[in-house]
Design an enzyme around this catalytic site. Sequence first.
Site, PDB file in Angstrom:
ATOM      1  N   LYS A  22      49.606  37.391  32.009  1.00 12.84           N
ATOM      2  CA  LYS A  22      49.252  37.894  33.355  1.00 12.84           C
ATOM      3  C   LYS A  22      47.735  38.008  33.494  1.00 12.84           C
ATOM      4  O   LYS A  22      47.151  37.550  34.474  1.00 12.84           O
ATOM      5  CB  LYS A  22      49.877  39.266  33.572  1.00 12.84           C
ATOM      6  N   ASN A  23      47.100  38.568  32.476  1.00 13.66           N
ATOM      7  CA  ASN A  23      45.666  38.858  32.603  1.00 13.66           C
ATOM      8  C   ASN A  23      44.784  37.643  32.369  1.00 13.66           C
ATOM      9  O   ASN A  23      43.566  37.735  32.431  1.00 13.66           O
ATOM     10  CB  ASN A  23      45.270  40.008  31.678  1.00 13.66           C
ATOM     11  N   CYS A 116      43.862  54.363  40.268  1.00 15.45           N
ATOM     12  CA  CYS A 116      45.271  54.083  39.947  1.00 15.45           C
ATOM     13  C   CYS A 116      45.705  55.163  38.967  1.00 15.45           C
ATOM     14  O   CYS A 116      44.919  56.007  38.546  1.00 15.45           O
ATOM     15  CB  CYS A 116      45.435  52.683  39.377  1.00 15.45           C
ATOM     16  N   ARG A 121      38.832  54.054  37.562  1.00 14.61           N
ATOM     17  CA  ARG A 121      38.585  52.609  37.439  1.00 14.61           C
ATOM     18  C   ARG A 121      37.615  52.109  38.509  1.00 14.61           C
ATOM     19  O   ARG A 121      37.945  51.337  39.381  1.00 14.61           O
ATOM     20  CB  ARG A 121      39.910  51.852  37.472  1.00 14.61           C
ATOM     21  N   ASP A 304      46.234  48.292  26.244  1.00 18.82           N
ATOM     22  CA  ASP A 304      47.478  47.901  26.926  1.00 18.82           C
ATOM     23  C   ASP A 304      48.689  47.945  26.007  1.00 18.82           C
ATOM     24  O   ASP A 304      49.809  47.713  26.455  1.00 18.82           O
ATOM     25  CB  ASP A 304      47.357  46.490  27.511  1.00 18.82           C
ATOM     26  N   ARG A 396      55.486  44.297  37.453  1.00 21.76           N
ATOM     27  CA  ARG A 396      54.129  43.817  37.747  1.00 21.76           C
ATOM     28  C   ARG A 396      53.641  42.917  36.628  1.00 21.76           C
ATOM     29  O   ARG A 396      52.900  41.968  36.860  1.00 21.76           O
ATOM     30  CB  ARG A 396      53.150  44.995  37.830  1.00 21.76           C
TER      31      ARG A 396
HETATM   32  C1  EPZ Z   1      41.457  44.807  32.436  1.00 19.95           C
HETATM   33  O1  EPZ Z   1      41.278  45.786  33.442  1.00 19.95           O
HETATM   34  C2  EPZ Z   1      42.956  44.533  32.372  1.00 19.95           C
HETATM   35  N1  EPZ Z   1      43.407  43.993  33.642  1.00 19.95           N
HETATM   36  C3  EPZ Z   1      43.699  45.840  32.045  1.00 19.95           C
HETATM   37  O2  EPZ Z   1      45.076  45.522  31.914  1.00 19.95           O
HETATM   38  C4  EPZ Z   1      43.186  46.363  30.710  1.00 19.95           C
HETATM   39  O3  EPZ Z   1      43.820  47.602  30.433  1.00 19.95           O
HETATM   40  C5  EPZ Z   1      41.668  46.551  30.774  1.00 19.95           C
HETATM   41  O4  EPZ Z   1      41.028  45.309  31.162  1.00 19.95           O
HETATM   42  C6  EPZ Z   1      41.081  46.981  29.434  1.00 19.95           C
HETATM   43  O5  EPZ Z   1      41.396  46.033  28.463  1.00 19.95           O
HETATM   44  C7  EPZ Z   1      43.199  42.670  33.889  1.00 19.95           C
HETATM   45  O6  EPZ Z   1      42.648  41.944  33.079  1.00 19.95           O
HETATM   46  C8  EPZ Z   1      43.705  42.159  35.202  1.00 19.95           C
HETATM   47  P1  EPZ Z   1      37.772  47.250  32.378  1.00 19.95           P
HETATM   48  P2  EPZ Z   1      39.781  46.120  33.972  1.00 19.95           P
HETATM   49  O7  EPZ Z   1      36.863  46.910  33.492  1.00 19.95           O
HETATM   50  O8  EPZ Z   1      38.948  44.913  33.874  1.00 19.95           O
HETATM   51  C9  EPZ Z   1      35.380  51.276  33.128  1.00 19.95           C
HETATM   52  C10 EPZ Z   1      47.365  45.828  32.262  1.00 19.95           C
HETATM   53  O9  EPZ Z   1      48.080  46.720  31.808  1.00 19.95           O
HETATM   54  N2  EPZ Z   1      34.669  50.551  34.176  1.00 19.95           N
HETATM   55  O10 EPZ Z   1      37.665  46.492  31.100  1.00 19.95           O
HETATM   56  O11 EPZ Z   1      39.931  46.800  35.278  1.00 19.95           O
HETATM   57  C11 EPZ Z   1      36.870  51.438  33.445  1.00 19.95           C
HETATM   58  O12 EPZ Z   1      37.065  52.569  34.275  1.00 19.95           O
HETATM   59  C12 EPZ Z   1      45.999  46.167  32.818  1.00 19.95           C
HETATM   60  O13 EPZ Z   1      47.647  44.600  32.251  1.00 19.95           O
HETATM   61  C13 EPZ Z   1      33.641  51.202  34.861  1.00 19.95           C
HETATM   62  O14 EPZ Z   1      33.339  52.368  34.601  1.00 19.95           O
HETATM   63  O15 EPZ Z   1      39.283  47.161  32.888  1.00 19.95           O
HETATM   64  C14 EPZ Z   1      37.480  51.612  32.082  1.00 19.95           C
HETATM   65  O16 EPZ Z   1      37.322  52.959  31.672  1.00 19.95           O
HETATM   66  C15 EPZ Z   1      45.826  47.666  32.937  1.00 19.95           C
HETATM   67  N3  EPZ Z   1      32.979  50.542  35.846  1.00 19.95           N
HETATM   68  C16 EPZ Z   1      36.606  50.714  31.198  1.00 19.95           C
HETATM   69  O17 EPZ Z   1      35.379  50.501  31.929  1.00 19.95           O
HETATM   70  C17 EPZ Z   1      33.281  49.228  36.175  1.00 19.95           C
HETATM   71  O18 EPZ Z   1      32.620  48.663  37.065  1.00 19.95           O
HETATM   72  C18 EPZ Z   1      37.215  49.349  30.894  1.00 19.95           C
HETATM   73  O19 EPZ Z   1      37.676  48.825  32.120  1.00 19.95           O
HETATM   74  C19 EPZ Z   1      34.310  48.581  35.458  1.00 19.95           C
HETATM   75  C20 EPZ Z   1      34.990  49.255  34.457  1.00 19.95           C
END
Ligand code: EPZ
Length: 419
Positions: A22-23, A116, A121, A304, A396
């Site tokens: 998915k990702n 969420c 996020r 995840d 999802r």
């Molecule tokens: C990706 O989400 C994945 N989704 C998530 O999978 C996964 O849990 C996550 O990466 C971490 O591995 C997809 O790839 C579609 P991040 P993403 O930006 O990119 C903070 C699932 O279950 N952050 O790596 O949204 C954020 O709040 C989903 O399949 C900021 O502060 O995660 C988090 O604490 C859930 N500011 C951390 O960084 C930003 O601008 C990592 O988030 C961006 C992120």
Amino acid sequence: MEAFLIKGGRPLKGKVGVSGAKNAVLPLMAAALLTHEPCTLEGVPHLRDVRTMTALLKALGAQVKREGERITIHTSPSSAWEAPYNLVKTMRASILVLGPMVGRLCKAKISLPGGCAIGVRPIDLHLKALEKLGANISLEEGYVVATCPRLKGNTVYFDKVTVTGTENILMASVLAQGDTILENCAKEPEVQELAQVLRAMGASIKGEGTDTIRIHGIEELKGYHHRVMPDRIETATLLIAGAITGGEIEIEGVIPQHVEAVTQKLREAGVDLQVERERIKVKGHNRPRAVDVTTLPYPGFPTDVQAQFMALMTLAQGTSVITEKIFENRFLHAAELQRMGAQIKVEGNKAIVKGVEGLKGAPVMATDLRASASLVLAALAAQGTTWISRIYHLDRGYERLDEKLAPLGAHIERVKEKP
Ligand code: EPZ
């Protein structure tokens, strides 16, 4: 709404295949916005999030055709450039259209995704990086509006490792003028696969899978025809299904390297794993040993898989400490597991899990995608019947998981939720 009715206590046995990731699919679908040529993805799972991304691309003027596991995307030159709130609010990954739209159209209007269940996020790092590349960003009534004459290459440092942040800015920079250096990048396999496909489209990219990715901007990109990688999170979930039910499962069509952090922890917990080139056999004969886990960016233990691993640890010998370092609220499954008899104490970003001899079936509620997978795993191991409501969370990110588990001996039924 639908629910799962699961009668637990049966060891799972047999062979099962893994769906496309998915990702990986979501950013690759968004990458089609970077070209006017058709882009074809093979091995695409039937998931709610894929349907949402399809609707979003159509709202942006693209033609999207789905035939079985193949999706073909063809954007029109006069693409619309507004990603509507009703779609973005249902899937945070919608933010992945921002980078390609600004990169190719030099303008984008996308609703702020909103939080969420697992955390606020924010997307501040995405926006800060786009500004570094010369985009003007404004917030208007819940929408991000980004415009630029043409993005200009620059050096971007991500304050935090962000998966979709790295993907977004990678896609924005391939058509920027000049060179871009991205520092402190995410190294997830899905990020690496996106870079490889962008390179196949003609982009000039080096360094994916390391902290630093270098991009030389070009004028235009070709389309792509690509088969998406297997889903490493589904792989990990199925491994844990074999372990937690004391069964024997052979998972086919996997990339073992992508789940090394998980297989290492399972071995530490005493789970018997036989790893071959594209398959992993898992035997869960004995009660697992308690092991500690801390979630980290790839190649660390994936956040995840944290909820699914917690389900296993609820039945372990001893006490394990699970530390969640990526999201601030990703223990919602703990309260539901406690309803099944698990002994879990949540203290900030740590969950202390005291293993018990057995879990008991109970009515529980799914709260987010991976929490719902955790409840399915616990229900498979529990004595008695478990009713899991709001199973749309699971759909999802898992392609008909019930239909994958039933042939392995799981007694799992998808039912209409009582009103
Ligand atoms: C990706 O989400 C994945 N989704 C998530 O999978 C996964 O849990 C996550 O990466 C971490 O591995 C997809 O790839 C579609 P991040 P993403 O930006 O990119 C903070 C699932 O279950 N952050 O790596 O949204 C954020 O709040 C989903 O399949 C900021 O502060 O995660 C988090 O604490 C859930 N500011 C951390 O960084 C930003 O601008 C990592 O988030 C961006 C992120």
